[in-house]
Enzyme design. Structure first.
Site, PDB file in Angstrom:
ATOM      1  N   ASP A  21      29.211  25.933  17.280  1.00 39.52           N
ATOM      2  CA  ASP A  21      28.421  27.236  17.633  1.00 39.52           C
ATOM      3  C   ASP A  21      29.308  28.465  16.919  1.00 39.52           C
ATOM      4  OD1 ASP A  21      26.799  28.648  19.201  1.00 39.52           O
ATOM      5  OD2 ASP A  21      27.783  28.261  21.180  1.00 39.52           O
ATOM      6  N   HIS A  38      24.192  30.292   9.457  1.00 36.65           N
ATOM      7  CA  HIS A  38      23.853  28.852   9.333  1.00 36.65           C
ATOM      8  C   HIS A  38      24.543  28.146   7.764  1.00 36.65           C
ATOM      9  CE1 HIS A  38      22.166  28.896  13.333  1.00 36.65           C
ATOM     10  NE2 HIS A  38      21.190  29.633  12.610  1.00 36.65           N
ATOM     11  N   LEU A 132      33.747   6.807   6.536  1.00 33.85           N
ATOM     12  CA  LEU A 132      33.515   7.779   7.635  1.00 33.85           C
ATOM     13  C   LEU A 132      31.792   7.960   8.177  1.00 33.85           C
ATOM     14  CD1 LEU A 132      34.045  10.332   9.541  1.00 33.85           C
ATOM     15  CD2 LEU A 132      33.711  11.713   7.538  1.00 33.85           C
TER      16      LEU A 132
HETATM   17  C1  FPP Z   1      24.797  27.254  16.603  1.00 32.54           C
HETATM   18  O1  FPP Z   1      25.034  28.480  16.196  1.00 32.54           O
HETATM   19  C2  FPP Z   1      24.468  26.513  15.383  1.00 32.54           C
HETATM   20  C3  FPP Z   1      23.313  25.946  15.577  1.00 32.54           C
HETATM   21  C4  FPP Z   1      22.000  25.772  16.348  1.00 32.54           C
HETATM   22  C5  FPP Z   1      22.953  25.153  14.121  1.00 32.54           C
HETATM   23  C6  FPP Z   1      23.937  24.251  13.409  1.00 32.54           C
HETATM   24  C7  FPP Z   1      23.789  23.987  12.229  1.00 32.54           C
HETATM   25  C8  FPP Z   1      24.600  24.053  10.916  1.00 32.54           C
HETATM   26  C9  FPP Z   1      26.058  24.380  11.365  1.00 32.54           C
HETATM   27  C10 FPP Z   1      24.245  23.986   9.643  1.00 32.54           C
HETATM   28  C11 FPP Z   1      24.408  22.719   9.136  1.00 32.54           C
HETATM   29  C12 FPP Z   1      23.957  21.425   9.280  1.00 32.54           C
HETATM   30  C13 FPP Z   1      23.557  20.528   8.605  1.00 32.54           C
HETATM   31  C14 FPP Z   1      23.699  19.295   9.214  1.00 32.54           C
HETATM   32  C15 FPP Z   1      23.135  20.793   7.194  1.00 32.54           C
HETATM   33  P1  FPP Z   1      24.211  29.637  16.962  1.00 32.54           P
HETATM   34  O2  FPP Z   1      23.111  29.693  16.241  1.00 32.54           O
HETATM   35  O3  FPP Z   1      23.944  29.375  18.282  1.00 32.54           O
HETATM   36  O4  FPP Z   1      25.200  30.955  16.945  1.00 32.54           O
HETATM   37  P2  FPP Z   1      25.217  31.923  18.220  1.00 32.54           P
HETATM   38  O5  FPP Z   1      25.619  31.354  19.270  1.00 32.54           O
HETATM   39  O6  FPP Z   1      26.337  32.884  17.619  1.00 32.54           O
HETATM   40  O7  FPP Z   1      23.953  32.887  17.843  1.00 32.54           O
END
Ligand code: FPP
Length: 246
Positions: A21, A38, A132
Site C-alpha cells: 500500500d 505503481h 520461490l
Molecule cells: C495500493 O496502493 C497498491 C495497489 C492497489 C496496486 C499494487 C500494485 C503494484 C505494487 C504494482 C505491481 C504489481 C504487479 C503484479 C506488477 P494505493 O494505490 O492504494 O496507494 P494509496 O493508498 O497511497 O493511494
C-alpha cells in the site's frame, strides 16, 4: 552487524504475505501521476522477490489488485493492467532462470481476454519451478474467496462427492484458492494503514501482523529484514499459554 546478519536463518517464515500500500501517496508527494507510484511499486516488488529468493522464503503472496480496486477510475485500472502485462513480459525469463513459480489467486475471469491469457501463460510456463512461489492476488478478496469455496462445497455435497459431515476447517481450506499453500506466518502492510482490507481472511487466523509507515515504493531490503526480525522476536502461542509453548 547488518540487519541481514541478525536474522536466524532457521526462523525465517516460510510464507510472507504483503499488502503493498501507498503507491498513490508516494506519487502525490512527488507531484506525479498515481501510475508513477505503481510503476515504482512494481520495481520494489521485483527487488523484494529477489531478496525473498536469497532468504529461501518459500511463498510470497502479494495483494496487487483487490475486488474493490475495480471501483477505481478506469484510467488507473487500465494503467495497472498494462503494468501487469508488461511486468509479466519482462520477468518471465528471469522467473524461470531463478526457479520462481508464479501463481494467481482471485477472479481472473473479470479481466480482459488478453490480460487473462497473459496470466494463464505465465502460470503455465513457471508451474514446475521450485524455489520461490510468488502468489499474486488479482481481482481478489477474502470474502469472495470464502463464498466461492462455500458454493463449491455445497455443490460437492449435493453431488455426493463429499458428505456433509466431512466438512471441517481443513476440508474448507482445500476449497480455497490457496489450497496448496500453507497459511502465512507473517503479513506485512505498508503505508501506515492498520487494516486487512479483505485480504486472506481465512488464512491469517494466526498470522503475525506487521505494520510500517513506509510507503510500498520505498520498502527496501532493510525494511523486509526489520519485519522478519520483529516476527522472529514474537512469541507465537496459537491460543496456548506462554508456559505451554516453552
Ligand atoms: C495500493 O496502493 C497498491 C495497489 C492497489 C496496486 C499494487 C500494485 C503494484 C505494487 C504494482 C505491481 C504489481 C504487479 C503484479 C506488477 P494505493 O494505490 O492504494 O496507494 P494509496 O493508498 O497511497 O493511494
Amino acid at each position: 552487524m547488518s540487519l541481514k546478519d541478525k536474522i536466524d536463518k532457521n526462523k525465517i517464515p516460510e510464507h510472507i504475505a504483503i499488502i503493498m500500500d501507498g503507491n498513490g501517496r508516494w506519487a502525490k508527494q512527488r507531484g506525479k501521476m498515481r501510475i508513477a507510484g505503481h510503476n515504482q511499486g512494481a520495481k520494489t516488488l521485483k527487488d523484494i522477490i529477489k531478496i525473498a529468493t536469497e532468504l529461501e522464503i518459500k511463498y510470497l503472496t502479494v495483494y496487487a489488485f483487490s475486488t474493490e480496486n475495480w471501483d477505481r477510475p478506469a484510467k488507473e485500472i487500465s494503467g495497472l493492467l498494462s503494468l501487469l502485462v508488461n511486468s509479466i513480459d519482462q520477468e518471465i525469463e528471469n522467473a524461470n532462470k531463478n526457479g520462481i513459480k508464479i501463481s494467481v489467486i482471485g477472479d481472473i475471469s473479470r479481466f480482459p481476454k488478453k490480460v487473462k491469457s497473459k496470466i494463464q501463460n505465465v502460470v503455465e510456463l513457471t508451474k514446475n519451478n521450485k524455489k520461490l512461489n510468488v502468489i499474486i492476488a488479482l481481482s481478489y478478496s477474502g470474502r469472495w474467496e470464502i463464498v466461492e469455496a462455500s458454493k463449491k462445497i455445497a455443490k460437492d455435497v449435493k453431488n455426493n462427492i463429499i458428505g456433509f459431515e466431512d466438512i471441517s476447517e481443513e476440508k474448507f481450506s482445500d476449497y480455497l484458492d490457496t489450497s496448496e499453500i500453507p497459511d502465512p506466518e507473517l503479513l506485512i502492510r505498508t503505508s501506515g494503514e492498520k487494516r486487512i482490507s479483505n485480504f486472506l481472511l481465512y488464512q491469517i487466523a494466526y498470522t503475525e501482523l506487521y505494520f510500517t509507515d513506509v510507503l510500498w515504493p520505498d520498502f527496501s531490503e532493510n525494511e523486509l529484514y526489520k519485519a522478519i526480525l520483529e516476527y522472529i522476536g514474537r512469541e507465537r502461542r496459537f491460543g496456548k499459554t506462554s508456559e505451554q509453548i516453552k
